[in-house]
Design a protein around this motif. Structure first.
Motif, PDB file in Angstrom:
ATOM      1  N   PRO A  67       9.871   0.314 -13.376  1.00 34.85           N
ATOM      2  CA  PRO A  67       8.854   0.376 -14.340  1.00 34.85           C
ATOM      3  C   PRO A  67       7.413   0.813 -13.424  1.00 34.85           C
ATOM      4  N   MET A  68       6.566   1.539 -14.049  1.00 29.20           N
ATOM      5  CA  MET A  68       5.510   2.006 -13.672  1.00 29.20           C
ATOM      6  C   MET A  68       4.391   0.902 -13.692  1.00 29.20           C
ATOM      7  N   VAL A  69       3.778   0.613 -12.445  1.00 29.77           N
ATOM      8  CA  VAL A  69       2.706  -0.365 -12.446  1.00 29.77           C
ATOM      9  C   VAL A  69       1.186  -0.001 -12.938  1.00 29.77           C
ATOM     10  N   VAL A  70       1.094  -0.051 -14.015  1.00 30.44           N
ATOM     11  CA  VAL A  70      -0.019   0.507 -14.818  1.00 30.44           C
ATOM     12  C   VAL A  70      -0.297  -0.158 -16.051  1.00 30.44           C
ATOM     13  N   ALA A  75      -7.696   2.585 -13.378  1.00 32.74           N
ATOM     14  CA  ALA A  75      -8.076   3.866 -12.825  1.00 32.74           C
ATOM     15  C   ALA A  75      -6.921   4.346 -11.888  1.00 32.74           C
ATOM     16  N   VAL A  76      -6.275   5.545 -12.260  1.00 31.30           N
ATOM     17  CA  VAL A  76      -5.162   5.869 -11.717  1.00 31.30           C
ATOM     18  C   VAL A  76      -5.277   7.439 -11.537  1.00 31.30           C
ATOM     19  N   THR A  77      -4.627   8.017 -10.225  1.00 33.50           N
ATOM     20  CA  THR A  77      -4.304   9.210  -9.926  1.00 33.50           C
ATOM     21  C   THR A  77      -2.869   9.727  -9.843  1.00 33.50           C
ATOM     22  N   VAL A  78      -2.510  10.709 -10.750  1.00 39.03           N
ATOM     23  CA  VAL A  78      -1.405  10.935 -10.881  1.00 39.03           C
ATOM     24  C   VAL A  78      -1.049  12.464 -10.077  1.00 39.03           C
ATOM     25  N   ALA A  91       4.544  11.056  -8.564  1.00 44.06           N
ATOM     26  CA  ALA A  91       3.899  10.323  -7.717  1.00 44.06           C
ATOM     27  C   ALA A  91       2.684   9.751  -8.424  1.00 44.06           C
ATOM     28  N   TYR A  92       2.176   8.394  -8.050  1.00 45.44           N
ATOM     29  CA  TYR A  92       1.091   7.879  -8.631  1.00 45.44           C
ATOM     30  C   TYR A  92       0.308   6.880  -7.781  1.00 45.44           C
ATOM     31  N   THR A  93      -0.851   6.831  -7.959  1.00 43.66           N
ATOM     32  CA  THR A  93      -1.857   5.612  -7.151  1.00 43.66           C
ATOM     33  C   THR A  93      -2.800   4.947  -8.143  1.00 43.66           C
ATOM     34  N   ASN A  94      -2.438   3.591  -8.383  1.00 47.43           N
ATOM     35  CA  ASN A  94      -3.071   2.708  -9.296  1.00 47.43           C
ATOM     36  C   ASN A  94      -4.236   2.255  -8.620  1.00 47.43           C
ATOM     37  N   LYS A  95      -5.432   2.694  -8.462  1.00 46.81           N
ATOM     38  CA  LYS A  95      -6.440   2.184  -7.673  1.00 46.81           C
ATOM     39  C   LYS A  95      -7.127   0.781  -8.042  1.00 46.81           C
ATOM     40  N   THR A  96      -6.884   0.289  -9.342  1.00 47.31           N
ATOM     41  CA  THR A  96      -7.249  -1.052 -10.031  1.00 47.31           C
ATOM     42  C   THR A  96      -6.504  -1.904  -9.316  1.00 47.31           C
ATOM     43  N   GLN A  97      -5.075  -1.781  -9.433  1.00 43.52           N
ATOM     44  CA  GLN A  97      -4.227  -2.732  -8.774  1.00 43.52           C
ATOM     45  C   GLN A  97      -3.586  -2.430  -7.413  1.00 43.52           C
ATOM     46  N   SER A 161       1.696  14.008  -0.694  1.00 44.99           N
ATOM     47  CA  SER A 161       0.672  14.504   0.292  1.00 44.99           C
ATOM     48  C   SER A 161      -0.473  14.703  -0.752  1.00 44.99           C
ATOM     49  N   LEU A 162      -0.483  15.118  -1.938  1.00 46.87           N
ATOM     50  CA  LEU A 162      -1.914  15.190  -2.620  1.00 46.87           C
ATOM     51  C   LEU A 162      -2.664  13.918  -3.003  1.00 46.87           C
ATOM     52  N   LEU A 163      -1.887  12.885  -3.025  1.00 42.04           N
ATOM     53  CA  LEU A 163      -2.406  11.644  -3.226  1.00 42.04           C
ATOM     54  C   LEU A 163      -3.056  11.017  -2.110  1.00 42.04           C
ATOM     55  N   HIS A 164      -2.632  11.533  -0.933  1.00 39.13           N
ATOM     56  CA  HIS A 164      -3.428  10.889   0.364  1.00 39.13           C
ATOM     57  C   HIS A 164      -4.460  11.936   0.810  1.00 39.13           C
ATOM     58  N   GLY A 165      -4.324  13.090   0.290  1.00 41.03           N
ATOM     59  CA  GLY A 165      -5.136  14.257   0.977  1.00 41.03           C
ATOM     60  C   GLY A 165      -6.250  14.342   0.053  1.00 41.03           C
TER      61      GLY A 165
END
Length: 165
Positions: A67-70, A75-78, A91-97, A161-165
């Motif tokens: 399951p996606m943690v959202v 605030a999310v970056t996908v 890939a995704y980054t949930n900045k809030t969690q 790499s886009l999420l970390h760049g």
């Protein structure tokens, strides 16, 4: 909201940032038709967790094995690619969690190596050398699956790499 394209794979992978709204989570479950009726083991099920939501003004669709943690308001970056009317997440980054997730690109790469090794072994077989049609079809199938898995692993790697760049 920001949109950042990648350059490695013909700009097919990009990232979008924003706030989640209209979140809808679903579970898609496939059952192996060879499953015995008395066995309720999870080994016979293939589960996909599908999350659809709006990220500012973009429609997002994500299908992962976990399951996606959202949540709404996060605030999310996908990272992913546009497919039809929605953006497919790799890939995704949930900045809030404080969570970053993606599918396992290493397993895909190893699977691709396996399929290509089987194709190489089949290429050296006497049946293919004799010109039989069925082994040639299997050879093309194994090569096709191997290349697709390699491409998919590279897409996921680029999305990470886009999420970390």
């Amino acid at each position: 909201m920001s949109l950042k394209p990648s350059s490695l794979l013909n700009s097919s992978v990009s990232s979008i940032s924003g706030t989640v709204s209209n979140l809808n989570n679903e579970l898609l479950e496939y059952v192996n038709p060879e499953k015995p009726t008395h066995d309720h083991s999870s080994v016979y099920y293939q589960r996909f967790y599908i999350s659809t939501f709006d990220l500012d003004h973009h429609r997002i669709a994500a299908k992962f094995s976990t399951p996606m943690v959202v949540s709404n308001g996060d605030a999310v970056t996908v990272s992913g690619y546009q497919k039809g009317n929605s953006f497919q997440v790799l890939a995704y980054t949930n900045k809030t969690q404080q969570v970053t997730k993606h599918e396992n690109w290493i397993v895909l790469g190893l699977g691709a190596l396996f399929f290509l090794a089987v194709a190489l072994g089949l290429l050296n077989s006497e049946l293919v050398a004799e010109g039989a049609l069925v082994p040639k079809l299997f050879l093309m199938g194994f090569v096709g699956v191997g290349f697709y898995m390699t491409y998919r692993a590279l897409l996921i790697r680029e999305a990470i790499s886009l999420l970390h760049g």
